[in-house]
Design an enzyme around this catalytic site. Structure first.
Site, PDB file in Angstrom:
ATOM      1  N   LYS A 151       0.853  -1.189   0.000  1.00 41.13           N
ATOM      2  CA  LYS A 151       0.000   0.000   0.000  1.00 41.13           C
ATOM      3  C   LYS A 151       0.891   1.242   0.000  1.00 41.13           C
ATOM      4  O   LYS A 151       1.972   1.241   0.611  1.00 41.13           O
ATOM      5  CB  LYS A 151      -0.901  -0.041   1.243  1.00 41.13           C
ATOM      6  N   SER A 169      -9.672   1.169   2.936  1.00 42.91           N
ATOM      7  CA  SER A 169      -8.884   2.020   2.070  1.00 42.91           C
ATOM      8  C   SER A 169      -7.763   1.288   1.320  1.00 42.91           C
ATOM      9  O   SER A 169      -7.159   1.857   0.422  1.00 42.91           O
ATOM     10  CB  SER A 169      -8.252   3.131   2.905  1.00 42.91           C
ATOM     11  N   SER A 172      -9.697  -1.446   7.053  1.00 41.57           N
ATOM     12  CA  SER A 172      -9.215  -1.178   5.690  1.00 41.57           C
ATOM     13  C   SER A 172      -8.465  -2.323   5.023  1.00 41.57           C
ATOM     14  O   SER A 172      -8.088  -2.207   3.852  1.00 41.57           O
ATOM     15  CB  SER A 172      -8.334   0.068   5.684  1.00 41.57           C
TER      16      SER A 172
END
Lengths: 494, 107
Positions: A92, A167, A191
């Site tokens: 990420k 996310s 997330s």
């Protein structure tokens, strides 16, 4: 017919590389072929591929190839190899890397390259993993759909008209699209688990303190975790194994032994006590979601587990408490992005004008909203009514979990999210979006480990069940998730 | 407790966020919509509850000792400009160094 290298379990891929039956360099080349074929990203920061899945924000093919070649050289030289030798991994974009930008999906950090590396990344590389890209995300990890990225939304590989969740939607989509068997994400309120459910992959949020946060760009420090996606429970467990453990650079890192997680797969479910918390199966829950998750619980029962109905009575307060605490911490953590020390700087009328111009242009709408909300609940006259109250409720929620686990319950099983993936653009009300996290935020507030494992489909869209365990019992959590995966055969590769 | 336009302008100033007037109106509606849901907390009796976040998360803290930061590059390579071991930054009060650009990559 030879099986595509990228469809192999991480353990098998590693063994083939170690035996010289496959080259790590060849694996890297295969990843980049697949990125191109799926429209998952674009080389060197070229954003022209946003019509595709838009999974990968940043990559450096030649650097990744050199990393792969270095693994192959070690194989030829007969040197010792790590547990992830030659396994491609994506990260990420809020996890610090030396060779690739770390922008948190934000304009305010566009072009920023960290001068140090996250501990989790260092440990992955020491285990032989080859980093092949940084993935799209909601800006500063604030969102549940990966629509709030400055670099455009990511699409769900299973249903491209739908969101991948968020996310960490880019990392979940990278695994679901078959780019990599393992990817790292981050969790502040679900997330990793929610996008894992939306994309039909496995996602782990470890115990707070189990994985170092050093090099994870802070959103809400008391809630932030680095988590792992895998195409199977085994892949995810291998990723967690590589990054777990004490790190002196993270003040909240715990000095707790890390067991052999893959040994959890041999544990029998006979005598294991599973809690079914009634607040996670409300009357308003879609009947199909209830049935799919109860199917997972029934499978555990058929394997010998005892199932008990339990109660976590303060669950309905988790979203209000979370959306006070997390923005409050964010308003403080994001104060550092002021145009002086990092990335974007815009001129304005004096020093204050520079701050305001930089931050208002650099942050997107959701980040701005949460900074304002956090500033409000911490401001004079409102602190006690909002922030202090939310922290007291957090204590009550933690007490609920302690009391249930103290009765002998080994793990809780719940839906991961109330719905499957929703269409891109379908949710515009902020609070409605926040409700996507209704079953996941509690584990962040309390710090217990939790994971999502695929258990079925609704209208052809994957959904996951969540397994929650006591602090630092990732071993027990993995044993339950693996038993579900084996019994249902959803999402796991055979 | 409803948020007013003045409240939004005040907290935006505290947060160093510049907002256009139409944005303020939009945010008043959004923040009030969110805060309406927070009212559920007010009904909970927490008179005897502490805010024990550390034990709630099951974690312990180490001593706050300074450790060297393992930078991959020397400070001189990170900063746009250095003199006598110090970072040089634009004169923020006047912006004499002027145009839009990028700040120093400080860890």
């Amino acid at each position: 017919m030879t099986r595509d290298l990228l469809s192999l379990p991480a353990a098998t891929l590693r063994d083939r590389v170690a035996a010289g039956d496959a080259s790590a360099l060849g694996v890297v080349d295969r990843v980049f072929e697949r990125i191109r074929a799926t429209g998952a990203g674009a080389a060197g920061g070229d954003r022209s591929a946003t019509h595709g899945l838009n999974i990968v924000l940043w990559h450096d093919r030649e650097w990744s190839r050199a990393e792969g070649q270095a693994i192959d050289d070690r194989v030829i030289g007969g040197e010792a190899l790590g547990a992830l030798a030659g396994v491609p991994v994506m990260l990420k974009d809020n996890i610090a890397t030396l060779q690739l930008p770390t922008t948190c999906g934000s304009r305010i950090l566009e072009g920023y390259v960290s001068p140090y590396e996250a501990t989790a990344v260092r440990r992955l590389r020491e285990a032989g993993a080859v980093i092949v890209g940084k993935t799209n995300m909601d800006e500063f990890a604030m969102g549940s759909s990966t629509e709030h990225s400055a670099y455009g939304p990511t699409r769900n590989p299973v249903a491209p008209d739908r969101v991948p969740g968020g996310s960490s939607g880019g990392s979940a989509a990278a695994v679901a699209a078959g780019l990599v068997p393992i990817a790292l994400g981050s969790e502040t309120g679900g997330s990793v688990r929610q996008p894992a459910s939306f994309c039909g992959v496995t996602g782990i949020k470890p115990t707070y303190g189990r994985v170092s946060r050093y090099g994870l760009v802070a959103f809400a420090s008391s809630l932030d975790h680095i988590g792992v996606f895998g195409r199977s429970v085994d892949d995810a467990a291998m990723g967690l194994q590589a990054i777990a453990g004490r790190d002196v650079r993270d003040a909240t890192s715990a000095d707790v032994d890390v067991p052999d997680y893959r040994a959890a797969f041999k544990v029998s479910m006979r005598g294991v006590v599973i809690g079914r918390p009634r607040e996670y199966f409300p009357d308003s829950l879609d009947e199909r979601m209830r049935d799919v998750c109860d199917g997972a619980i029934d499978a555990l029962r058929s394997l010998g587990a005892e199932v008990r109905d339990v109660s976590l009575p303060h669950t309905n307060l988790a979203i209000p408490a979370y959306y006070i605490i997390a923005p409050a911490e964010a308003s403080s953590n994001l104060a550092r992005f002021d145009g002086v020390r990092y990335g974007l700087r815009l001129t304005g009328d004096g020093l204050r004008g520079m701050y305001e111009a930089t931050r208002s242009r650099g942050f997107g709408a959701e980040v701005t909203r949460r900074i304002l909300l956090g500033t409000y609940v911490l401001s004079a006259g409102y602190y006690d009514a909002y922030y202090r109250k939310a922290m007291q409720v957090r204590t009550l929620i933690a007490r609920d979990f302690r009391q249930v686990f103290a009765t002998g319950v080994h793990a809780l099983v719940t839906p991961t999210a109330p719905t499957p993936a929703f269409p891109i653009g379908a949710v515009s009300d902020p609070y409605e979006m926040y409700m996507s996290d209704i079953f996941t935020v509690t584990a962040n507030l309390v710090g217990v480990p939790a994971m999502s494992v695929p258990v079925g489909f609704i209208d052809g869209l994957p959904v996951g069940a969540q397994v929650i365990s006591p602090h630092f019992d990732e071993f027990g959590m993995l044993s339950v998730a693996y038993a579900i995966e084996r019994a249902l055969g959803v999402g796991a590769r055979k | 407790m409803a948020v007013s336009h003045e409240d939004v302008r005040h907290i935006a100033a505290l947060a160093r966020l510049g907002l256009e007037p139409d944005r303020v109106t939009l945010l008043v509606g959004e923040l009030n919509g969110i805060l309406a849901h927070m009212g559920a907390l007010a009904a909970v009796d927490t008179s005897t509850v502490e805010t024990d976040a550390p034990s709630a998360t099951g974690s312990t803290m180490r001593s706050d000792d300074a450790l060297p930061i393992p930078l991959a590059r020397a400070r001189e390579d990170i900063a746009p400009e250095m003199r006598d071991g110090f970072f040089l930054v634009p004169r923020l009060s006047t912006h004499e160094d002027g145009a839009d650009g990028h700040g120093a990559d400080e860890p």
